[in-house]
Design a protein around this motif. Structure first.
Motif, short mmCIF file in Angstrom:
data_model
loop_
_atom_site.label_atom_id
_atom_site.label_comp_id
_atom_site.label_asym_id
_atom_site.label_seq_id
_atom_site.Cartn_x
_atom_site.Cartn_y
_atom_site.Cartn_z
N ARG A 382 5.85 -4.44 4.50
CA ARG A 382 6.90 -3.19 4.12
C ARG A 382 6.43 -3.89 2.34
O ARG A 382 6.56 -3.69 1.22
CB ARG A 382 8.05 -3.19 4.07
N ARG A 391 7.49 2.05 -1.24
CA ARG A 391 8.26 1.63 -0.71
C ARG A 391 8.46 1.41 0.58
O ARG A 391 8.01 2.75 0.98
CB ARG A 391 10.03 1.55 -1.09
N GLU A 393 9.75 2.92 4.35
CA GLU A 393 10.92 3.14 5.15
C GLU A 393 10.97 3.60 6.62
O GLU A 393 10.44 4.20 6.93
CB GLU A 393 12.12 3.64 3.82
#
Length: 424
Positions: A382, A391, A393
Motif C-alpha cells: 500500500r 492506491r 484496496e
C-alpha cells in the motif's frame, strides 16, 4: 553543585552581615554613649534647678532631701558657697561619665554615673544584633538549601534524561521545572528524543521493508540459477540467464527505491508505462512457483493499457499480492485489468477461503497476519502504491479480491522556473 551554591550564598550573607553588622555596632555604641552623657547632663541641670529653688526661698539643702531626687546608680556632689559639699549616693569606682551644671545662686552640681552601665547596655545591644545575625545566617542556609535543591535536582534529572537518550531509550519525559533556562534544555532534549524515536522507527521500518521486498526477487533469481545448473541445453541456459539478468535489474531497482524512500518517503518517480509488460513479467516470474504448488496463474481483461506510476514499484505491489495468494489463497490466481473513469485497475483474486472477518478492517496494518508471516507485505504494498499517487484496496473478502488503482493521467509538478510541466 549543591555545596557550591550553599557556600556562595552563605559567603554573601556573611559579608553583608560583617559590613552592616560592624557599622551597626559602631553606631549603636556611640549612640548609647551619647545618650548616657545626655542623661547625666540633664540630671545635673535638674538638680541645679532644684537647689536654686530651695536657696531662693532660703530653705535648707540636705543630702536626705536630694537623695530622693537622684537615681540609685548615680553620684552627685553639690557645692554651695559658704557651706561644705553635699554628697548624694555612692561614689562609683573606675571610669565614670561626669557632668557639671552651675546654679543661679553660685552653686555647682556635679553628677557622675559609672561607665559600666553603658557597657551593659552596649552588651545587650550587641547580643540582640548577634541573635539577628544568627537568624539571618540560618535563614540564608535554609534558602540556599532550597535553591540548591531546586537547581541541582532538575540538572540531575536532565542528566539522567540525556543518559537515557545515549543508551537508546528515546522516550520524551515532558518534565518542566519552573526555571526558564532549565525548561529550555528540557524542551531541546524532548525534541531530540522525538527526532531520535522517528529515526529509529524509520530505520526499523526500512530494515523490515528491505527484508520483505528483497526476498521475492532473490527467490526468483535463485530459482533461475537452479534451472541453469540443472540443464545442459545452451538455449535454455541463455533463456534462464536472460531472465536472471532481468531479476538482477529488478533487484537493483528495489534497492534504489528503498534508499530513496529512506531519505524521503514522499519522493516519487512516476512515469507513463505499459501495464501489460509489468503483468507479463510477473506471470513469467511466478509460474514456476505456482506449477510447483500444483496451481495456475492467469491474466485477463483489457490489453494495451497505459498507466502512470513507477514500473518497479507496481511490479513489487503485484508481486506482494501474488505471493499473498500463493501463501494464503487457493486455486487459480487471476490478474484482471479494467478501466474505471480516469483510472486503470488491476484486480488480483484467487479461489481460496478469503480474508478472515477479524482481519478484514486491519489487513493493511503492519504486523497483522493470519498465518504467522511477517505481516508487512500488504502494508508495504500500500505504501508503494500511494507513493506515486495510486492506491491499493481490498475489494472483496471472500474470495479475496485486491484492487490496484493507477492513474491514466500523468501528475503535474511545478518546474524550477515557476511554470507547470507534465511528466511523460
Amino acid at each position: 553543585m549543591r555545596r557550591r551554591l550553599i557556600q556562595s550564598t552563605l559567603a554573601v550573607v556573611l559579608v553583608v552581615i560583617a559590613v552592616f553588622g560592624v557599622s551597626l555596632v559602631i553606631v549603636e555604641t556611640r549612640t548609647i554613649s551619647d545618650s548616657a552623657r545626655e542623661r547625666v547632663e540633664s540630671e545635673a541641670v535638674r538638680l541645679a534647678s532644684i537647689v536654686d529653688s530651695r536657696l531662693i526661698v532660703e530653705e535648707k539643702v540636705t543630702a536626705e532631701f536630694l537623695r530622693g531626687q537622684l537615681a540609685e546608680d548615680r553620684y552627685a556632689v553639690i557645692r554651695i558657697p559658704g557651706q561644705p559639699p553635699i554628697e548624694v549616693g555612692s561614689k562609683p569606682d573606675g571610669d565614670v561619665i561626669s557632668a557639671r551644671a552651675p546654679g543661679e545662686e553660685g552653686e555647682t552640681v556635679t553628677v557622675q554615673e559609672p561607665r559600666s552601665s553603658v557597657t551593659r547596655e552596649v552588651g545587650r545591644t550587641l547580643l540582640i544584633i548577634g541573635l539577628v545575625a544568627l537568624l539571618a545566617v540560618i535563614a540564608a542556609v535554609l534558602l540556599a538549601l532550597r535553591q540548591a535543591n531546586r537547581l541541582a535536582s532538575p540538572l540531575t534529572d536532565l542528566a539522567e534524561t540525556a543518559e537515557r537518550l545515549g543508551s537508546g531509550d528515546p522516550r520524551p519525559r515532558h518534565r518542566r521545572y519552573g526555571v526558564p533556562e532549565l525548561d529550555r534544555v528540557a524542551d531541546v532534549l524532548d525534541a531530540s528524543a522525538e527526532r531520535i524515536a522517528r529515526m529509529l522507527t524509520a530505520e526499523r521500518r526500512l530494515a523490515a521493508d528491505a527484508s520483505h521486498q528483497l526476498r521475492t526477487p532473490l527467490t526468483a533469481l535463485s530459482m533461475r540459477l537452479e534451472e541453469i545448473t540443472l540443464t545442459d541445453d545452451p538455449d535454455t541456459v541463455k533463456e534462464e540467464a536472460t531472465i536472471a539478468l532481468t531479476q538482477v535489474e529488478r533487484l537493483t531497482d528495489v534497492v534504489e527505491r528503498l534508499l530513496t524512500n529512506s531519505r524521503d518517503p514522499r519522493t516519487g518517480s512516476a512515469v507513463t508505462f505499459d501495464l501489460d509488460d509489468v503483468i507479463q513479467q510477473q506471470l513469467a516470474e511466478w509460474r514456476p512457483a505456482y506449477r510447483s504448488a500444483g496451481r495456475a496463474i492467469v491474466s485477463s481483461g483489457k490489453r494495451h493499457l497505459q498507466a502512470v506510476g513507477t514500473p518497479g514499484a507496481v511490479a513489487q505491489v503485484l508481486a506482494a499480492l501474488i505471493e499473498n495468494s500463493l501463501m494464503h489463497g487457493g486455486g487459480t490466481v487471476a490478474l484482471r485489468t479494467r478501466v474505471t473513469g480516469n483510472q486503470v485497475v488491476v484486480e488480483v483474486t484467487d479461489e481460496g477461503p478469503g480474508v478472515p472477518a477479524d482481519l478484514g478492517s486491519r489487513i493493511f496494518e503492519r504486523a497483522i497476519s493470519g498465518h504467522n508471516s511477517t505481516g508487512i507485505g500488504l502494508a508495504v504494498a500500500r505504501d508503494l502504491a500511494e507513493a506515486d499517487g495510486g492506491r491499493l484496496e481490498m475489494l472483496q473478502a471472500k474470495p479475496a479480491v485486491f484492487g490496484l488503482f493507477l492513474s491514466r493521467t500523468p501528475p503535474r509538478k511545478t518546474g524550477d522556473d515557476g511554470g507547470r510541466e507534465t511528466i511523460r
